[in-house]
Design a protein around this motif. Structure first.
Motif, short mmCIF file in Angstrom:
data_model
loop_
_atom_site.label_atom_id
_atom_site.label_comp_id
_atom_site.label_asym_id
_atom_site.label_seq_id
_atom_site.Cartn_x
_atom_site.Cartn_y
_atom_site.Cartn_z
N UNK A 134 0.82 -1.22 0.00
CA UNK A 134 0.00 0.00 0.00
C UNK A 134 0.84 1.26 0.00
N UNK A 135 1.86 1.32 0.83
CA UNK A 135 2.63 2.55 1.00
C UNK A 135 3.97 2.52 0.27
N UNK A 136 4.16 1.57 -0.61
CA UNK A 136 5.43 1.44 -1.30
C UNK A 136 5.42 2.16 -2.65
N UNK A 137 6.55 2.76 -2.99
CA UNK A 137 6.71 3.37 -4.31
C UNK A 137 6.56 2.31 -5.40
N UNK A 138 5.94 2.69 -6.51
CA UNK A 138 5.83 1.82 -7.67
C UNK A 138 6.98 2.14 -8.62
N UNK A 139 7.81 1.14 -8.87
CA UNK A 139 8.90 1.32 -9.82
C UNK A 139 8.47 0.91 -11.21
N UNK A 140 9.36 1.10 -12.19
CA UNK A 140 9.10 0.57 -13.52
C UNK A 140 8.89 -0.93 -13.41
N UNK A 141 7.97 -1.52 -14.17
CA UNK A 141 7.63 -2.93 -13.98
C UNK A 141 8.67 -3.92 -14.49
N UNK A 142 9.70 -3.44 -15.18
CA UNK A 142 10.84 -4.28 -15.55
C UNK A 142 12.11 -3.53 -15.18
N UNK A 143 13.20 -4.27 -15.01
CA UNK A 143 14.48 -3.62 -14.75
C UNK A 143 14.93 -2.89 -16.00
N UNK A 144 16.04 -2.16 -15.88
CA UNK A 144 16.51 -1.36 -17.01
C UNK A 144 16.59 -2.22 -18.26
N UNK A 145 15.86 -1.86 -19.34
CA UNK A 145 15.85 -2.68 -20.54
C UNK A 145 17.16 -2.57 -21.31
N UNK A 146 17.39 -3.55 -22.15
CA UNK A 146 18.53 -3.52 -23.06
C UNK A 146 18.41 -2.37 -24.04
N UNK A 147 17.19 -2.10 -24.50
CA UNK A 147 16.94 -1.01 -25.44
C UNK A 147 15.52 -0.50 -25.27
N UNK A 148 15.33 0.80 -25.55
CA UNK A 148 14.00 1.40 -25.62
C UNK A 148 13.81 1.87 -27.06
N UNK A 149 13.03 1.10 -27.81
CA UNK A 149 12.74 1.40 -29.21
C UNK A 149 11.50 2.28 -29.27
N UNK A 150 11.51 3.31 -30.09
CA UNK A 150 10.40 4.26 -30.11
C UNK A 150 9.92 4.49 -31.54
N UNK A 151 8.62 4.50 -31.71
CA UNK A 151 8.01 4.69 -33.02
C UNK A 151 7.37 6.08 -33.06
N UNK A 152 7.74 6.86 -34.06
CA UNK A 152 7.22 8.22 -34.18
C UNK A 152 6.05 8.31 -35.14
N UNK A 153 5.16 9.24 -34.86
CA UNK A 153 4.03 9.56 -35.75
C UNK A 153 3.25 8.33 -36.17
N UNK A 154 2.86 7.52 -35.19
CA UNK A 154 2.14 6.28 -35.49
C UNK A 154 0.64 6.42 -35.35
N UNK A 155 0.16 7.64 -35.15
CA UNK A 155 -1.27 7.94 -35.20
C UNK A 155 -1.44 9.06 -36.23
N UNK A 156 -2.35 8.88 -37.18
CA UNK A 156 -2.48 9.84 -38.27
C UNK A 156 -2.77 11.24 -37.77
N UNK A 157 -3.65 11.37 -36.77
CA UNK A 157 -4.01 12.69 -36.27
C UNK A 157 -2.83 13.37 -35.60
N UNK A 158 -1.97 12.61 -34.95
CA UNK A 158 -0.78 13.20 -34.33
C UNK A 158 0.21 13.65 -35.41
N UNK A 159 0.36 12.85 -36.46
CA UNK A 159 1.22 13.29 -37.56
C UNK A 159 0.73 14.60 -38.13
N UNK A 160 -0.59 14.74 -38.28
CA UNK A 160 -1.16 15.96 -38.84
C UNK A 160 -0.90 17.16 -37.93
N UNK A 161 -1.08 16.98 -36.60
CA UNK A 161 -0.85 18.11 -35.70
C UNK A 161 0.63 18.46 -35.60
N UNK A 162 1.50 17.51 -36.01
CA UNK A 162 2.93 17.77 -36.04
C UNK A 162 3.37 18.41 -37.35
N UNK A 163 2.42 18.55 -38.29
CA UNK A 163 2.72 19.15 -39.58
C UNK A 163 3.36 18.18 -40.55
#
Length: 281
Positions: A60-89
């Motif tokens: 109950x009173x404990x901090x919640x950490x990230x649910x996995x330890x430090x990952x080997x890599x954090x891969x990120x995908x950009x503009x993967x929603x059409x409406x967000x791409x549009x608002x980004x120009x």
């Protein structure tokens, strides 16, 4: 079933929450990491829950950490929603846009986010995060990707837009890798318990609504992303893939950027919620 890590930074311990009750996972594993996932750890947790062999714990009173330890890599995908791409120009991409965050950007879902020195354009981005459970290399099809996904969690892909777009030299990661820029969690939910193509994502700043969309609007599905990335790289157990954010961020020009003292909340139905206070670095 929600797999979590609780405790002070650097001293988190693994737990599983089932039907509102938390159980200690230390009899099974010292932590939730790539080795645990690759070793069929989720199935082992299910067996232990069924047999009633895990001790209950009060978190109950404990901090919640990230649910996995430090990952080997954090891969990120950009503009993967059409409406967000549009608002980004930008036009919606024909192939996935890839950038990286450094693994040390990952913090707990309720930890403070630091506004970088010199920043005037710190932004929020609620995203569905995929956690890889089995090494993925040259997968034959998107359908095969499902065998390699351990589960899902929530990511806030915090960004500094001036660093990312104006002072980047053409690469986005400069605006993505500031410390604390990837709150993750609170829980890792097994893939077979999640309909990744039909999840509602929302965000708020200081209690005011910002983003409200669903993963049904993804341009590239989760399965396609895992397959596609496996053609150009090797995905390791414990890796995280941030799958993109919907419209409603400050980059749109409709909302002010973040500053110290602001509070950001993000949620994805079925996966939980995060809450961060912004603080000056």
């Amino acid at each position: 079933m929600h797999l979590m890590r609780v405790g002070d930074p650097g001293a988190e311990r693994p737990v599983v929450v089932e039907a509102g009750v938390a159980y200690d996972l230390q009899p099974i594993t010292p932590d939730i990491d790539g080795d645990f996932l690759a070793g069929d750890g989720i199935a082992e947790v299910r067996r232990a829950l069924g047999e009633g062999t895990l001790p209950q714990v009060d978190v109950t009173d404990l901090r919640r950490g990230a649910p996995i330890t430090r990952p080997h890599a954090v891969w990120c995908i950009g503009m993967n929603y059409a409406a967000h791409a549009a608002e980004s120009g930008a036009q919606p991409p024909e192939v996935p846009v890839l950038f990286f965050k450094t693994p040390n950007t990952v913090v707990g879902p309720d930890d403070d986010v630091l506004v970088p020195r010199g920043s005037t354009k710190t932004d929020w981005e609620v995203e569905l995060a995929v956690v890889i459970g089995k090494r993925a290399r040259y997968l034959e099809s998107p359908a095969q990707a499902r065998e390699h996904i351990a589960g899902y969690t929530i990511s806030n892909d915090v960004s500094e837009r001036e660093f990312q777009l104006e002072a980047s030299g053409g690469q986005w990661s400069k605006g993505k890798c500031c410390e604390t820029f990837n709150p993750l969690g609170p829980a890792l939910v097994p893939a077979d318990e999640v309909d990744a193509g039909n999840l509602r994502l929302r965000s708020w700043v200081n209690g005011e609504p910002r983003q409200d969309s669903t993963t049904a609007d993804l341009i590239f599905s989760v399965d396609f992303l895992v397959w596609h990335l496996s053609q150009v790289a090797v995905l390791e157990p414990g890796d995280v893939i941030n799958t993109g954010t919907p419209q409603g961020v400050a980059l749109s020009g409709r909302f002010p950027y973040l500053r110290a003292g602001d509070v950001v909340e993000v949620s994805i139905d079925g996966l939980g919620a995060q809450r961060q206070t912004l603080r000056q670095a």
